[in-house]
Design an enzyme around this catalytic site. Structure first.
Site, PDB file in Angstrom:
ATOM      1  N   TYR A   2       0.892  -1.119   0.097  1.00 14.79           N
ATOM      2  CA  TYR A   2       0.099   0.113  -0.120  1.00 14.79           C
ATOM      3  C   TYR A   2       0.863   1.442   0.043  1.00 14.79           C
ATOM      4  O   TYR A   2       0.578   2.157  -0.704  1.00 14.79           O
ATOM      5  CB  TYR A   2      -0.970  -0.042   1.397  1.00 14.79           C
ATOM      6  CG  TYR A   2      -1.571   1.166   1.269  1.00 14.79           C
ATOM      7  CD1 TYR A   2      -2.511   1.671   0.468  1.00 14.79           C
ATOM      8  CD2 TYR A   2      -1.476   2.278   2.404  1.00 14.79           C
ATOM      9  CE1 TYR A   2      -3.288   3.181   0.714  1.00 14.79           C
ATOM     10  CE2 TYR A   2      -1.967   3.227   2.692  1.00 14.79           C
ATOM     11  CZ  TYR A   2      -3.182   3.555   1.818  1.00 14.79           C
ATOM     12  OH  TYR A   2      -3.697   4.705   1.806  1.00 14.79           O
ATOM     13  N   GLU A  28     -11.595   5.318   5.286  1.00  9.40           N
ATOM     14  CA  GLU A  28     -11.025   6.192   6.449  1.00  9.40           C
ATOM     15  C   GLU A  28     -11.949   6.302   7.509  1.00  9.40           C
ATOM     16  O   GLU A  28     -11.482   6.566   8.697  1.00  9.40           O
ATOM     17  CB  GLU A  28     -10.530   7.567   5.808  1.00  9.40           C
ATOM     18  CG  GLU A  28      -9.388   7.456   5.026  1.00  9.40           C
ATOM     19  CD  GLU A  28      -8.128   6.961   5.507  1.00  9.40           C
ATOM     20  OE1 GLU A  28      -7.880   6.860   6.781  1.00  9.40           O
ATOM     21  OE2 GLU A  28      -6.988   6.647   4.682  1.00  9.40           O
ATOM     22  N   TRP A  32      -5.106   1.333  10.418  1.00 13.25           N
ATOM     23  CA  TRP A  32      -4.941   1.020   9.264  1.00 13.25           C
ATOM     24  C   TRP A  32      -4.714  -0.161   8.614  1.00 13.25           C
ATOM     25  O   TRP A  32      -5.340  -0.558   7.694  1.00 13.25           O
ATOM     26  CB  TRP A  32      -4.166   2.111   8.358  1.00 13.25           C
ATOM     27  CG  TRP A  32      -4.343   2.183   6.958  1.00 13.25           C
ATOM     28  CD1 TRP A  32      -3.353   2.101   5.950  1.00 13.25           C
ATOM     29  CD2 TRP A  32      -5.407   2.695   6.236  1.00 13.25           C
ATOM     30  NE1 TRP A  32      -4.209   2.171   4.882  1.00 13.25           N
ATOM     31  CE2 TRP A  32      -5.237   2.604   4.831  1.00 13.25           C
ATOM     32  CE3 TRP A  32      -6.661   2.948   6.662  1.00 13.25           C
ATOM     33  CZ2 TRP A  32      -6.176   2.698   3.983  1.00 13.25           C
ATOM     34  CZ3 TRP A  32      -7.594   3.170   5.492  1.00 13.25           C
ATOM     35  CH2 TRP A  32      -7.577   3.175   4.169  1.00 13.25           C
TER      36      TRP A  32
END
Length: 192
Positions: free
Chosen positions: A16, A38, A46
């Site tokens: 990522y 988010e 995350w």
């Protein structure tokens, strides 16, 4: 090859970081995906969201805002029973609300891209952080974005969530300067 230290824990985070984080995004569907992800991250890591990202894509019809905006109570129940996503009623309801609001913004302005990038005047902010500890959790721009999004009816869009969104979609380059991606991402910063 040095990278931002947060991305060294798992292969998923490395991929990522190395391919997506900080790259300017101007595709409305992808911007909507990050807005939902988010918001889903609130209170979580995350890495948890990255592990569930494919599950989100399946469960939320590849982030098709029009389909999500029409979700019924049965769809909400289906999502609450799905272990591939974060099963939080407030966050799931927020995704539906945000889809409806997202579509209104598209109708009013022409694209969500044009709307959201106004907060950085269409040009990614190039920060020059030397350490992970230097990177803030919000900014004047994320606070302005948060207030405006909330005024329009978006949910789970506090200033910290908005800043993480800005980092993800390349509105800010928060790679540390010694990271191999810093200059690469900086080179992608063209006015939009």
């Amino acid at each position: 090859m040095e990278r931002c230290e947060w991305a060294n824990k798992t292969e998923l985070e490395q991929l990522y970081h190395d391919n997506e984080w900080g790259v300017p995004v101007h595709d409305d569907r992808t911007l909507f995906e990050f807005l939902i992800l988010e918001g889903a991250q609130a209170g979580l890591s995350w890495s948890t969201i990255l592990r569930k990202r494919e599950g989100y894509r399946k469960a939320f019809h590849d982030f098709d805002a029009l389909r999500i905006s029409q979700y019924s109570d049965a769809d909400i129940s289906r999502l609450l029973a799905n272990p591939e996503i974060i099963r939080n009623r407030l966050k799931i309801n927020a995704a539906v609300t945000n889809a409806r609001t997202f579509l209104r913004v598209q109708q009013e302005i022409g694209s969500f891209d044009s709307y959201i990038w106004q907060f950085v005047h269409g040009i990614p902010i190039q920060n020059t952080w030397k350490r992970l500890a230097d990177i803030p959790s919000s900014s004047a721009e994320s606070t302005a974005m948060s207030k405006e999004l909330q005024k329009r009816g978006f949910k789970f869009v506090g200033t910290t969530i908005c800043y993480a969104f800005m980092q993800a979609v390349g509105m800010v380059n928060d790679h540390i300067v010694s990271c191999f991606r810093y200059k690469q991402v900086k080179g992608l910063a063209t006015p939009h």
